[in-house]
Design a protein around this motif. Structure first.
Motif, PDB file in Angstrom:
ATOM      1  N   GLU A  10      28.120  38.626  47.021  1.00 28.46           N
ATOM      2  CA  GLU A  10      29.491  39.116  47.274  1.00 28.46           C
ATOM      3  C   GLU A  10      30.372  39.044  46.021  1.00 28.46           C
ATOM      4  OE1 GLU A  10      31.399  39.987  50.164  1.00 28.46           O
ATOM      5  OE2 GLU A  10      29.868  39.790  51.710  1.00 28.46           O
ATOM      6  N   GLU A  11      30.256  37.953  45.262  1.00 29.78           N
ATOM      7  CA  GLU A  11      31.085  37.784  44.060  1.00 29.78           C
ATOM      8  C   GLU A  11      30.790  38.898  43.054  1.00 29.78           C
ATOM      9  OE1 GLU A  11      31.844  34.630  40.394  1.00 29.78           O
ATOM     10  OE2 GLU A  11      30.536  34.035  42.052  1.00 29.78           O
TER      11      GLU A  11
ATOM     12  N   ALA B 141      32.209  44.017  40.359  1.00 26.17           N
ATOM     13  CA  ALA B 141      31.827  45.368  39.944  1.00 26.17           C
ATOM     14  C   ALA B 141      32.699  46.430  40.604  1.00 26.17           C
ATOM     15  CB  ALA B 141      30.355  45.613  40.258  1.00 26.17           C
ATOM     16  N   SER B 142      32.931  46.292  41.900  1.00 26.21           N
ATOM     17  CA  SER B 142      33.702  47.329  42.593  1.00 26.21           C
ATOM     18  C   SER B 142      35.162  47.343  42.135  1.00 26.21           C
ATOM     19  CB  SER B 142      33.592  47.204  44.106  1.00 26.21           C
ATOM     20  OG  SER B 142      34.090  45.978  44.551  1.00 26.21           O
ATOM     21  N   GLU B 143      35.707  46.180  41.787  1.00 25.13           N
ATOM     22  CA  GLU B 143      37.080  46.123  41.266  1.00 25.13           C
ATOM     23  C   GLU B 143      37.209  46.868  39.942  1.00 25.13           C
ATOM     24  OE1 GLU B 143      38.074  41.965  41.145  1.00 25.13           O
ATOM     25  OE2 GLU B 143      38.122  41.838  43.339  1.00 25.13           O
TER      26      GLU B 143
ATOM     27  N   SER C 195      19.406  36.608  43.966  1.00 31.98           N
ATOM     28  CA  SER C 195      20.839  36.764  44.256  1.00 31.98           C
ATOM     29  C   SER C 195      21.730  35.873  43.396  1.00 31.98           C
ATOM     30  CB  SER C 195      21.102  36.489  45.739  1.00 31.98           C
ATOM     31  OG  SER C 195      20.411  37.424  46.532  1.00 31.98           O
ATOM     32  N   GLU C 196      21.284  34.649  43.113  1.00 26.14           N
ATOM     33  CA  GLU C 196      22.140  33.718  42.357  1.00 26.14           C
ATOM     34  C   GLU C 196      22.263  34.096  40.879  1.00 26.14           C
ATOM     35  OE1 GLU C 196      18.112  31.474  42.803  1.00 26.14           O
ATOM     36  OE2 GLU C 196      19.321  32.853  44.005  1.00 26.14           O
TER      37      GLU C 196
ATOM     38  N   ALA D 239      26.261  41.861  36.812  1.00 24.46           N
ATOM     39  CA  ALA D 239      27.399  42.694  37.235  1.00 24.46           C
ATOM     40  C   ALA D 239      28.413  42.799  36.096  1.00 24.46           C
ATOM     41  CB  ALA D 239      28.050  42.107  38.482  1.00 24.46           C
ATOM     42  N   GLU D 240      28.663  41.697  35.403  1.00 27.98           N
ATOM     43  CA  GLU D 240      29.591  41.707  34.270  1.00 27.98           C
ATOM     44  C   GLU D 240      29.107  42.656  33.171  1.00 27.98           C
ATOM     45  OE1 GLU D 240      31.333  37.171  34.857  1.00 27.98           O
ATOM     46  OE2 GLU D 240      29.674  37.479  33.469  1.00 27.98           O
ATOM     47  N   GLU D 241      27.799  42.623  32.894  1.00 27.35           N
ATOM     48  CA  GLU D 241      27.230  43.532  31.891  1.00 27.35           C
ATOM     49  C   GLU D 241      27.314  44.983  32.356  1.00 27.35           C
ATOM     50  OE1 GLU D 241      23.352  42.850  30.326  1.00 27.35           O
ATOM     51  OE2 GLU D 241      23.967  41.058  29.249  1.00 27.35           O
TER      52      GLU D 241
END
Length: 141
Positions: A110-111, A116-118, A83-84, A90-92
């Motif tokens: 969550e971050e 990603a969802s944004e 998770s960490e 997500a950025e990629e």
């Protein structure tokens, strides 16, 4: 607001419409869960693209060091990392314009989900793609 996975109908639709799954953290060891799940998804008709900087080839497919090196459009980014370590992935996933960021069972961030969802990605966390596929997509599909 607390994160919620999409409903089952939406997950089913994503699985039916998707063709290419990039698997981040895919092991080349057949005894590892990531290998077994990716192999099962490959046998179900998906194209698996391994993302593992330490392997040249996994499941008969060329392995890439990162998502940004993959020369094809990725539908689902399936992640087998702790998770960490998820935020850079997500950025990629956003950079390569993947449609879905799917974090395997036990993986939750969550971050990364917000990031990603944004940017328009559908995010699924703490769910096994193989289990969801078995439940939601009939074999004759």
């Amino acid at each position: 607001m607390a994160f919620e996975n999409p409903d089952r109908e939406e997950i089913k639709q994503l699985l039916v419409e998707s063709k290419i799954i990039a698997v981040v953290g895919l092991s080349d060891n057949p005894d590892r869960t990531s290998y077994m799940i990716a192999e099962a998804m490959q046998k179900s008709g998906y194209r698996i693209i391994p993302v593992n900087p330490n392997a040249e080839q996994i499941l008969g497919e060329k392995s890439y060091a990162s998502l940004t090196e993959v020369p094809e459009q990725i539908d689902i980014v399936n992640v087998f990392r702790r998770s960490e370590h998820i935020v850079p992935i997500a950025e990629e996933a956003v950079k390569v314009k993947a449609k879905v960021l799917w974090l395997q069972q036990g993986v939750y961030n969550e971050e990364a989900a917000s990031l990603a969802s944004e940017q328009g990605l559908t995010v699924i966390m703490d769910r096994c793609i193989k289990v969801e596929h078995a439940i939601l997509v009939p074999r004759n599909h």
